[in-house]
Design an enzyme around this catalytic site. Structure first.
Site, PDB file in Angstrom:
ATOM      1  N   THR A  60     -57.579   3.349 109.670  1.00 49.40           N
ATOM      2  CA  THR A  60     -56.490   3.413 108.699  1.00 49.40           C
ATOM      3  C   THR A  60     -56.432   4.821 108.096  1.00 49.40           C
ATOM      4  O   THR A  60     -57.097   5.744 108.569  1.00 49.40           O
ATOM      5  CB  THR A  60     -56.637   2.307 107.629  1.00 49.40           C
ATOM      6  OG1 THR A  60     -55.458   2.267 106.826  1.00 49.40           O
ATOM      7  CG2 THR A  60     -57.858   2.518 106.749  1.00 49.40           C
ATOM      8  N   LYS A  64     -55.511   7.812 111.528  1.00 52.81           N
ATOM      9  CA  LYS A  64     -54.790   7.218 112.663  1.00 52.81           C
ATOM     10  C   LYS A  64     -54.310   8.237 113.692  1.00 52.81           C
ATOM     11  O   LYS A  64     -54.282   7.937 114.892  1.00 52.81           O
ATOM     12  CB  LYS A  64     -53.603   6.392 112.165  1.00 52.81           C
ATOM     13  CG  LYS A  64     -53.991   5.119 111.443  1.00 52.81           C
ATOM     14  CD  LYS A  64     -52.753   4.316 111.045  1.00 52.81           C
ATOM     15  CE  LYS A  64     -53.140   3.048 110.316  1.00 52.81           C
ATOM     16  NZ  LYS A  64     -51.951   2.218 109.976  1.00 52.81           N
TER      17      LYS A  64
END
Length: 260
Positions: A60, A64
């Protein structure tokens, strides 16, 4: 087996451990899922450890996009998107996928088809939503971001890559489908009048973001951050374990974690 979610400020805040551990228990899988805070500069070090200690992990904010360059293999759609949120560790090799995009497509693709789509944000989640909109053959796709130059660069990249028009806009425009691909939960990020669907990636500290409340007030269908979290998580488990998890179990665990 061990699994994890990595990012910054995920320990104690991410609902992913509660969701996946509940799912593993329901599936009868002997596995543990944890949250690990990984600063940007420590990402390469974490990935070396992951090769030897994990079966898979989620990625996250803010990793990413950066994680892609460190992987041994990347699924075709994730490579086209330029972002990875799910990694499978197999024979000490790291293989990346993007279940954010497939989750958006699964939950919102039918509404995006032939529609005008506005995506707010220009990071990894925005890339996933943009790919889903293009795959769904949206009529027009707009990107708005606080930093216009980032929206412009992303629009240009995807327009060239997929041979279709993607427009960067300096301020949010009205659209049939509006996607908030930012963590913003306490402010209005776009005008929802005339929209048929609102999609929101944010679920912390609550999936009832200001935009979700406005969409519900207007009678607009909503795909909230919990819906997206569960769907991308279920698809990640299928990649890791080769099984179809119970999304009801996963959603219940997320809502309990959030105190809802």
């Amino acid at each position: 087996m061990y699994f994890a979610v990595i990012g910054t400020h995920v320990r104690g805040k991410s609902a992913s451990p509660a969701m996946h551990n509940a799912s593993f228990k329901a599936l009868g899988v002997n596995a543990v899922y944890i949250a690990v805070d990984v600063p940007r500069e420590e990402l390469p070090c974490f990935l070396k450890l992951a090769r030897l200690n994990l079966r898979g992990f989620n990625v996250t904010i803010p990793h990413k996009e950066e994680v892609v360059k460190h992987l041994d293999g990347v699924a075709a759609d994730a490579r086209a998107i330029g972002a990875v949120n799910t990694v499978l560790v197999e024979r000490n090799l790291l293989v990346g996928y993007n279940t954010d995009a497939s989750a958006v497509y699964q939950l919102a693709g039918s509404h995006m088809r032939g529609a005008d789509v506005l995506i707010v944000g220009a990071g990894g989640a925005a890339r996933a939503a943009l790919f889903a909109a293009i795959k769904a053959e949206a009529r027009a796709v707009y990107i708005a971001n606080r930093t216009y130059e980032r929206a412009e660069a992303l629009a240009r990249e995807f327009a060239e890559k997929f041979k279709r028009e993607v427009k960067a806009v300096r301020s949010p425009v009205k659209a049939d489908v509006v996607v908030n691909a930012t963590p913003v939960y306490d402010a209005m990020v776009a005008d929802l009048s005339g929209a048929s669907l609102y999609v929101d990636f944010a679920y912390i500290p609550t999936p009832r973001t200001k935009m979700v409340e406005e969409a519900q007030r207007l009678g607009i269908k909503v795909v909230d951050g919990v819906d997206l979290l569960v769907e991308q998580g279920a698809q990640a488990e299928k990649i890791w374990l080769g099984v179809e998890p119970d999304r009801t179990v996963m959603k219940r665990a997320v809502l309990e974690f959030l105190g809802i």
